[in-house]
Design a protein around this motif. Sequence first.
Motif, short mmCIF file in Angstrom:
data_model
loop_
_atom_site.label_atom_id
_atom_site.label_comp_id
_atom_site.label_asym_id
_atom_site.label_seq_id
_atom_site.Cartn_x
_atom_site.Cartn_y
_atom_site.Cartn_z
N GLY A 144 32.85 -13.59 39.92
CA GLY A 144 34.21 -13.80 39.45
C GLY A 144 34.46 -13.46 38.00
N LYS A 145 33.50 -12.83 37.34
CA LYS A 145 33.68 -12.42 35.94
C LYS A 145 34.47 -11.12 35.89
CE LYS A 145 31.07 -10.98 31.85
NZ LYS A 145 29.72 -10.70 31.29
N PRO A 146 35.52 -11.03 35.07
CA PRO A 146 36.30 -9.79 34.96
C PRO A 146 35.44 -8.63 34.50
CG PRO A 146 37.46 -11.62 33.93
CD PRO A 146 36.07 -12.11 34.22
N GLU A 147 35.75 -7.44 35.03
CA GLU A 147 35.06 -6.23 34.62
C GLU A 147 36.06 -5.08 34.57
OE1 GLU A 147 31.98 -5.18 37.40
OE2 GLU A 147 33.35 -5.05 39.09
N THR A 148 35.72 -4.04 33.84
CA THR A 148 36.59 -2.88 33.76
C THR A 148 36.40 -2.01 34.99
OG1 THR A 148 34.96 -1.51 32.64
CG2 THR A 148 36.35 -2.90 31.25
N LYS A 149 37.33 -1.08 35.19
CA LYS A 149 37.19 -0.16 36.31
C LYS A 149 35.91 0.67 36.16
CE LYS A 149 39.56 3.44 38.95
NZ LYS A 149 38.36 4.30 39.05
N ALA A 150 35.60 1.08 34.94
CA ALA A 150 34.39 1.87 34.72
C ALA A 150 33.15 1.07 35.09
CB ALA A 150 34.31 2.32 33.26
N ALA A 196 26.02 -15.10 39.53
CA ALA A 196 26.10 -14.66 38.12
C ALA A 196 24.76 -14.13 37.64
CB ALA A 196 26.57 -15.82 37.24
N ASP A 197 23.67 -14.57 38.28
CA ASP A 197 22.34 -14.10 37.89
C ASP A 197 22.03 -12.72 38.48
OD1 ASP A 197 21.96 -16.42 36.50
OD2 ASP A 197 20.81 -17.42 38.07
N LEU A 198 22.95 -12.20 39.29
CA LEU A 198 22.79 -10.86 39.85
C LEU A 198 24.02 -10.03 39.46
CD1 LEU A 198 21.62 -11.78 43.48
CD2 LEU A 198 20.18 -11.05 41.56
N PRO A 199 24.10 -9.58 38.22
CA PRO A 199 25.32 -8.91 37.74
C PRO A 199 25.68 -7.64 38.49
CG PRO A 199 23.49 -8.63 36.19
CD PRO A 199 23.06 -9.66 37.18
N ASN A 200 24.73 -7.03 39.19
CA ASN A 200 25.00 -5.77 39.89
C ASN A 200 25.14 -5.93 41.41
OD1 ASN A 200 24.96 -4.08 37.56
ND2 ASN A 200 22.73 -4.24 37.54
N VAL A 201 25.04 -7.16 41.90
CA VAL A 201 25.13 -7.36 43.34
C VAL A 201 26.53 -6.99 43.83
CG1 VAL A 201 25.89 -9.79 43.30
CG2 VAL A 201 24.54 -8.93 45.22
N ARG A 227 28.87 -0.02 39.13
CA ARG A 227 28.18 -0.97 40.02
C ARG A 227 28.23 -0.51 41.47
NH1 ARG A 227 29.99 -5.82 42.24
NH2 ARG A 227 31.95 -5.71 41.09
N MET A 228 29.33 0.15 41.85
CA MET A 228 29.51 0.58 43.24
C MET A 228 28.94 1.96 43.52
SD MET A 228 31.01 -1.87 44.84
CE MET A 228 31.49 -1.01 46.33
N ALA A 229 28.45 2.66 42.52
CA ALA A 229 28.07 4.07 42.66
C ALA A 229 27.05 4.30 43.78
CB ALA A 229 27.56 4.61 41.33
N TRP A 230 25.98 3.53 43.81
CA TRP A 230 24.94 3.78 44.83
C TRP A 230 25.48 3.50 46.23
CZ3 TRP A 230 23.44 0.53 48.59
CH2 TRP A 230 23.62 -0.86 48.42
N LYS A 275 16.75 -11.74 45.31
CA LYS A 275 17.55 -10.87 44.45
C LYS A 275 18.20 -9.71 45.23
CE LYS A 275 14.85 -12.01 40.35
NZ LYS A 275 14.25 -13.20 41.01
N PRO A 276 19.04 -10.04 46.20
CA PRO A 276 19.63 -8.99 47.05
C PRO A 276 20.56 -8.05 46.28
CG PRO A 276 20.73 -11.08 47.43
CD PRO A 276 19.55 -11.38 46.56
N ASP A 277 20.67 -6.84 46.78
CA ASP A 277 21.58 -5.86 46.21
C ASP A 277 22.98 -6.01 46.80
OD1 ASP A 277 19.54 -4.23 44.72
OD2 ASP A 277 18.73 -4.07 46.75
N ILE A 278 23.07 -6.58 48.01
CA ILE A 278 24.34 -6.81 48.70
C ILE A 278 24.36 -8.26 49.17
CG2 ILE A 278 25.82 -6.18 50.65
CD1 ILE A 278 24.38 -3.50 50.75
N PHE A 279 25.52 -8.91 49.00
CA PHE A 279 25.70 -10.24 49.58
C PHE A 279 26.89 -10.14 50.53
CE2 PHE A 279 25.78 -14.68 50.20
CZ PHE A 279 24.55 -15.16 49.77
N TRP A 280 26.62 -10.36 51.80
CA TRP A 280 27.59 -10.13 52.89
C TRP A 280 28.03 -11.48 53.44
CZ3 TRP A 280 29.61 -9.50 57.78
CH2 TRP A 280 30.13 -8.24 58.14
N TRP A 281 29.17 -12.00 52.93
CA TRP A 281 29.70 -13.28 53.38
C TRP A 281 30.28 -13.16 54.80
CZ3 TRP A 281 28.43 -17.03 50.12
CH2 TRP A 281 28.40 -16.79 48.73
N ASP A 282 30.26 -14.27 55.53
CA ASP A 282 30.91 -14.31 56.84
C ASP A 282 31.15 -15.79 57.20
OD1 ASP A 282 31.98 -13.01 59.07
OD2 ASP A 282 30.15 -13.29 60.23
N TYR A 283 32.35 -16.23 57.34
CA TYR A 283 33.57 -15.46 57.27
C TYR A 283 34.58 -16.20 56.43
CZ TYR A 283 34.70 -18.58 61.22
OH TYR A 283 34.87 -19.67 62.03
#
Length: 615
Positions: free
Chosen positions: A49-55, A270-275, A60-63, A245-253
Motif C-alpha cells: 500500500g505504499k505509493p509509487e510512481t508510474k516508472a 512491506a518486506d518484499l518491495p518488488n512482490v 516492478r512489473m517488467a519481468w 520471499k515470493p515474487d508473486i502473491f496471489w490473493w483469493d478471494y
Amino acid sequence: MKKAVLLLTACIASVAALSAADPAAKGDGSIVVPSGSTDAAAKYETAAGKPETKAEHDARMAWWREARYGLFIHWSLSSVYAGEWKGKPSGGDWIMQRVKAPVAEYAEGAKRFTAENFNADEWVALAKAGGMKYIVITAKHHDGFTMFPSKASKFNIYDATPFKRDPMAELAAACRREGIKFGIYYSQAQDWHHAGGYKPTGKWGPNQIGCEPGESWDPAQDGDPDAYVKNIAAVHIREIVENYKPDIFWWDYPTQMPEESVNALRAPLADLPNVIVNCRLGNGVKGDFSTFEFDIPEEKTVGRDWETCTNMNKSWGYRRLDLAYRPASELLREFIEIMSRGGNYLLNIGPDSTGTIPEPQIERITQIGEWMKQNADFVYGTEAVKIGWQPKNQWLVSKDGAYYLHVTGWGRQAARLPGLSTEVVSATTTTGESLVVEKDGEGITTIAPPARPDPLGTVVILKLAGPVETRPAQAECSPRPDGSLLLRAKDAELAEKMRLGSAGGQPVFRGWADPSQIPTWKLMVPPEAAGEYRVTLVYSCEEAEAGSTFELTTGTSKVAGTVESTGDVQTVKRFDLPGLLRLEAGPQILSIAPLKIAKNSVVNLRDITLTPVKK
C-alpha cells in the motif's frame, strides 16, 4: 476457486460501487471477476500500500509483462479425496464445502496425505521445459490446510501428515536455481477449518465475487473473523514472506473486511518491495493486475495488466474421475489469444496426494513446450496490436518494431486481416517460406497458407509498408478446425437500440424487443465447407418471456424456432433447432428475425453454432 460471476469491476472498484453479482457455473467452481481500469491517471502503490510512481510500478512489473506464461498448481488436502466423498463424486478442491464435511472428519484425511512422490526439481523442470516463466502454488486453499509448517496452526503439511517436509521451501529454492519466478496463492477470506475464517457475509459485509452466503455448517467454524485474520491469516502471511520471499502473491478471494484486517494482511508484504499482487484482496485494493478465470477480456486491453487462469480439464484440484482434458492445440490457441490481447496465461495442474502430476497434464505442458522452443521469440515480451476485429484463429502482435501474425488451425483457406489498412509488403514463416499476399474483392489483405502449417500454430513474420492503420471491419465468422461455425452475440451487427448484456458470464443480446430488429452475422464459407448445417442456439430466458418465435435466414435457406424457458435470466442452455440450414460458398450474411414476441423481448441469445452434416 468458486462458482460465481461478478458483473462489476470488483478488483479495482471501490466498495461503494459494488451493488450486484450474478452466480453462474463454469467448470468445477469458477470465479470470473471482469475488471480493469481505463483511467490513464491511475494511482500506483506497492503490495503493502505504499505509493509509487508510474516508472517505479513499470519497473516492478517488467519481468511479469515479459513472461506471458505461468504454471498454476492446485495442491491441497482435498487431493486425498480425489473428488469423491464416501464413495460418491462430490467435487474437487471445493469438496469440503460441497458435502458440508465436518471439520474434524475432513482433517482426518491429512493422515493419508503422503506426498511421497513430490519432487520440487521435477515440477520446476516441467514448467521450464513447457516455456513457463513463473509458478503460483496454493500455499493455503479454502479448506484452511497450509502446505507449509506454521506456528499459527497445526493444520499443516508438516504437523498433520506423514510427509514432514516443507514443499513451499523446496519449490522456492528449485525455482530460484532454474530462474523461474515463485508465486504463492493464499485464501485469506475463506477458510473452512479455522474458527472465524468462513465469514464472507455478515460482519465483514457483502462478498465481492457473488458467492453464496457463507453460513457455517460446523460449530467449529464459528468465531470472530477479525481474530482469525490477526491470529491465523496474518501470521501465515508473515511466515510466507520471511521463509519463501515470493515474487508473486496471489490473493483469493476479495471480501469487504475492515480496513484494519486488510492492513494486517498487507503489512508483512512491506518486506518484499518488488512482490507483485493480484486484485483479490478486497475492499477496493486493486493490486497490480486483474484476475480472470477462464474468461478472456473482449477489449484488446483492459487498461491495466491482467491475467487469465484456466485448467486443462474441469477441475482445479485433483479429481480421479475427471479425464475430460482439452487437447494441447486448444490450450495453445487460448494462450496465443490471451497473449495477443496483452494478457498473461496461467495454466493449472492438480497433483494427487502422493505428489504425482497426472500424465495427461504433463503431456500437454510438454507439447506446448515443444512449440515454445521454436516460437518463444514471438511470444515473450510481445505487445497487443489493435486493429479492430480479427478472425478467431488469427492474432497480430508486435515486438521491437516487428510484427508477427499467429494463426492456429490453419487449413487451406487464406488468413485474412479485415481490420488492417496498412499494406503488407511481405509475409514469411519462421521456417523461411514466403507466402502470397493479396487483396480480395473487398480490399481485405489475405495471406495464403504455407505448404505445411504447424498443427499447433504457425507464426508469420509481416513486413508492413508503414505504421499500423486500421479500417472498420465487422466480425467475420468462418469454419473452425472441426468444420463448425460459431456465431457469437458479440460478433453480430446489432440492430438499432439493441445492446450486449451478460448471462452466465458471457455477452448476450439485450433490448431485442421489436420485430424490426434483425441482427446479422457476416460469414466467409470456403468452397469445401458449402452444404447443410444443423443449428444450435445457446441462450437464457425467464419463464414469463418464453414463447417468442424467430427465423434464421442465409440466402434462400431458412430455419425457424420457438424460445423455451431456461429458468432464469442468468441460466443459459443449448437448444437444437429442427431442420437444416444450407450455406453456399463465399461471403454470406446470416440474419435472425423475430416472428412473434411473446412478452417484452425475444431472447437473451449468447451464440449460434452451425455444425456441418456429414456427407
